[in-house]
Design a protein around this motif. Structure first.
Motif, PDB file in Angstrom:
ATOM      1  N   PRO A 141     -19.352 -51.897 -85.542  1.00 58.59           N
ATOM      2  CA  PRO A 141     -18.742 -50.562 -85.595  1.00 58.59           C
ATOM      3  C   PRO A 141     -18.883 -49.788 -84.283  1.00 58.59           C
ATOM      4  N   VAL A 142     -20.018 -49.927 -83.638  1.00 62.38           N
ATOM      5  CA  VAL A 142     -20.252 -49.198 -82.385  1.00 62.38           C
ATOM      6  C   VAL A 142     -19.418 -49.778 -81.252  1.00 62.38           C
ATOM      7  N   MET A 143     -19.474 -51.093 -81.076  1.00 62.68           N
ATOM      8  CA  MET A 143     -18.721 -51.721 -79.993  1.00 62.68           C
ATOM      9  C   MET A 143     -17.222 -51.616 -80.246  1.00 62.68           C
ATOM     10  N   GLY A 144     -16.803 -51.725 -81.494  1.00 61.87           N
ATOM     11  CA  GLY A 144     -15.388 -51.565 -81.812  1.00 61.87           C
ATOM     12  C   GLY A 144     -14.885 -50.186 -81.399  1.00 61.87           C
ATOM     13  N   ALA A 145     -15.693 -49.153 -81.650  1.00 64.30           N
ATOM     14  CA  ALA A 145     -15.304 -47.796 -81.249  1.00 64.30           C
ATOM     15  C   ALA A 145     -15.270 -47.657 -79.727  1.00 64.30           C
ATOM     16  N   ILE A 146     -16.211 -48.282 -79.044  1.00 63.50           N
ATOM     17  CA  ILE A 146     -16.228 -48.246 -77.576  1.00 63.50           C
ATOM     18  C   ILE A 146     -14.987 -48.938 -77.024  1.00 63.50           C
ATOM     19  N   PHE A 147     -14.648 -50.108 -77.572  1.00 62.40           N
ATOM     20  CA  PHE A 147     -13.482 -50.844 -77.084  1.00 62.40           C
ATOM     21  C   PHE A 147     -12.177 -50.117 -77.423  1.00 62.40           C
ATOM     22  N   GLN A 148     -12.121 -49.431 -78.566  1.00 64.65           N
ATOM     23  CA  GLN A 148     -10.924 -48.646 -78.893  1.00 64.65           C
ATOM     24  C   GLN A 148     -10.760 -47.508 -77.885  1.00 64.65           C
ATOM     25  N   ALA A 149     -11.866 -46.880 -77.499  1.00 67.37           N
ATOM     26  CA  ALA A 149     -11.808 -45.833 -76.470  1.00 67.37           C
ATOM     27  C   ALA A 149     -11.350 -46.413 -75.133  1.00 67.37           C
ATOM     28  N   ASP A 150     -11.766 -47.658 -74.841  1.00 71.94           N
ATOM     29  CA  ASP A 150     -11.285 -48.331 -73.629  1.00 71.94           C
ATOM     30  C   ASP A 150      -9.765 -48.466 -73.665  1.00 71.94           C
ATOM     31  N   LEU A 151      -9.228 -48.862 -74.814  1.00 70.78           N
ATOM     32  CA  LEU A 151      -7.775 -48.992 -74.933  1.00 70.78           C
ATOM     33  C   LEU A 151      -7.074 -47.653 -74.748  1.00 70.78           C
ATOM     34  N   GLU A 152      -7.691 -46.580 -75.204  1.00 68.25           N
ATOM     35  CA  GLU A 152      -7.100 -45.256 -75.014  1.00 68.25           C
ATOM     36  C   GLU A 152      -7.056 -44.890 -73.528  1.00 68.25           C
ATOM     37  N   ARG A 153      -8.106 -45.260 -72.778  1.00 66.80           N
ATOM     38  CA  ARG A 153      -8.097 -45.034 -71.325  1.00 66.80           C
ATOM     39  C   ARG A 153      -7.048 -45.909 -70.652  1.00 66.80           C
ATOM     40  N   LEU A 154      -6.912 -47.162 -71.106  1.00 71.41           N
ATOM     41  CA  LEU A 154      -5.876 -48.048 -70.573  1.00 71.41           C
ATOM     42  C   LEU A 154      -4.507 -47.399 -70.771  1.00 71.41           C
ATOM     43  N   ARG A 155      -4.258 -46.882 -71.970  1.00 69.62           N
ATOM     44  CA  ARG A 155      -2.979 -46.237 -72.252  1.00 69.62           C
ATOM     45  C   ARG A 155      -2.736 -45.071 -71.306  1.00 69.62           C
ATOM     46  N   GLU A 156      -3.739 -44.229 -71.111  1.00 72.50           N
ATOM     47  CA  GLU A 156      -3.592 -43.076 -70.211  1.00 72.50           C
ATOM     48  C   GLU A 156      -3.240 -43.521 -68.797  1.00 72.50           C
ATOM     49  N   ILE A 157      -3.933 -44.529 -68.302  1.00 70.38           N
ATOM     50  CA  ILE A 157      -3.695 -45.015 -66.938  1.00 70.38           C
ATOM     51  C   ILE A 157      -2.291 -45.602 -66.810  1.00 70.38           C
ATOM     52  N   VAL A 158      -1.927 -46.492 -67.736  1.00 69.63           N
ATOM     53  CA  VAL A 158      -0.630 -47.158 -67.640  1.00 69.63           C
ATOM     54  C   VAL A 158       0.500 -46.156 -67.813  1.00 69.63           C
ATOM     55  N   GLU A 159       0.397 -45.262 -68.772  1.00 66.93           N
ATOM     56  CA  GLU A 159       1.462 -44.280 -68.980  1.00 66.93           C
ATOM     57  C   GLU A 159       1.596 -43.346 -67.789  1.00 66.93           C
ATOM     58  N   SER A 160       0.472 -42.969 -67.193  1.00 63.07           N
ATOM     59  CA  SER A 160       0.514 -42.105 -66.007  1.00 63.07           C
ATOM     60  C   SER A 160       1.169 -42.827 -64.835  1.00 63.07           C
ATOM     61  N   GLU A 161       0.757 -44.075 -64.587  1.00 60.19           N
ATOM     62  CA  GLU A 161       1.340 -44.847 -63.484  1.00 60.19           C
ATOM     63  C   GLU A 161       2.827 -45.120 -63.726  1.00 60.19           C
ATOM     64  N   HIS A 162       3.194 -45.382 -64.977  1.00 59.19           N
ATOM     65  CA  HIS A 162       4.594 -45.634 -65.314  1.00 59.19           C
ATOM     66  C   HIS A 162       5.425 -44.367 -65.093  1.00 59.19           C
ATOM     67  N   ALA A 163       4.906 -43.216 -65.509  1.00 58.82           N
ATOM     68  CA  ALA A 163       5.631 -41.958 -65.325  1.00 58.82           C
ATOM     69  C   ALA A 163       5.821 -41.661 -63.838  1.00 58.82           C
ATOM     70  N   GLU A 164       4.777 -41.899 -63.048  1.00 61.32           N
ATOM     71  CA  GLU A 164       4.902 -41.688 -61.590  1.00 61.32           C
ATOM     72  C   GLU A 164       5.936 -42.617 -60.976  1.00 61.32           C
ATOM     73  N   ALA A 165       5.950 -43.870 -61.400  1.00 60.21           N
ATOM     74  CA  ALA A 165       6.925 -44.831 -60.870  1.00 60.21           C
ATOM     75  C   ALA A 165       8.341 -44.419 -61.265  1.00 60.21           C
ATOM     76  N   MET A 166       8.510 -43.947 -62.485  1.00 59.21           N
ATOM     77  CA  MET A 166       9.848 -43.526 -62.950  1.00 59.21           C
ATOM     78  C   MET A 166      10.288 -42.276 -62.199  1.00 59.21           C
ATOM     79  N   ALA A 167       9.368 -41.358 -61.957  1.00 58.65           N
ATOM     80  CA  ALA A 167       9.710 -40.139 -61.210  1.00 58.65           C
ATOM     81  C   ALA A 167      10.092 -40.506 -59.781  1.00 58.65           C
ATOM     82  N   GLY A 168       9.362 -41.443 -59.180  1.00 65.08           N
ATOM     83  CA  GLY A 168       9.672 -41.888 -57.830  1.00 65.08           C
ATOM     84  C   GLY A 168      11.002 -42.595 -57.767  1.00 65.08           C
TER      85      GLY A 168
END
Length: 191
Positions: A158-185
């Motif tokens: 339960p603890v590691m699963g929650a940590i890894f889910q939070a990792d995926l949320e950070r991955l989403r933030e990074i990828v969506e931010s980089e994708h938005a910047e690339a689309m704006a460019g």
């Protein structure tokens, strides 16, 4: 308490944990016990190739895996099946070196590693396009601790699963931010 009493209590506790660990292991082996595999998932608002670029970039994984402090490849590139690496991982103030080997590498849909150090087990990240602009990311992970491996897997799940889910949320933030910047460019370049 006398030292002998404390030692007897400690020995009884270790023997009890060993017995429970073995019992859980037998249940799991028969398919009757709890599943120790952690399963996480998230939808990323970016095309599968953009998500793959972030997932498969091993040296950038500490940007979204918060527990991973540093990673180094121990085999020469390019990255693929057989690539080995070590990550300095810290969870709850406990640091270990996690030795891994890439055992699945199928761009842009599957990335997998096998833990070959203190902890054993495996991890699989699977990407599925929902449509041209969204990707489903599934992460399954099995971590086997060196002491009381079966009981430890269940206690950490339960603890590691929650940590890894939070990792995926950070991955989403990074990828969506980089994708938005690339689309704006791209939009600026087209104008």
């Amino acid at each position: 308490m006398r030292l002998r009493t404390i030692a007897a209590i400690a020995l009884t506790g270790v023997a009890g944990a060993f017995a429970v660990d073995r019992w859980i292991g037998d249940l799991i082996a028969r398919g009757e016990g709890p599943n120790p595999v952690m399963k996480m998932a998230i939808t990323v608002n970016a095309p599968i190739d953009d998500v793959w670029d972030a997932v498969a970039d091993i040296e950038r994984q500490p940007l979204w895996m918060e527990e991973m402090r540093r990673v180094r490849l121990t085999t020469p590139g390019p990255i693929g099946v057989g690539t080995r690496g070590e990550a300095d991982v810290r969870i709850f103030l406990v640091g270990i070196v996690d030795a891994v080997q890439v055992d699945v590498y199928d761009p842009p849909t599957q990335f997998g590693i096998r833990h070959v150090g203190t902890y054993t087990g495996w991890g699989r990240i699977t990407l599925e396009p929902i449509d041209a602009r969204r990707t489903l990311v599934r992460w399954d992970e099995k971590l086997v601790p060196p002491i009381f491996p079966h009981l430890g897997q269940l206690l950490q799940k339960p603890v590691m699963g929650a940590i890894f889910q939070a990792d995926l949320e950070r991955l989403r933030e990074i990828v969506e931010s980089e994708h938005a910047e690339a689309m704006a460019g791209a939009g600026t370049d087209a104008g």
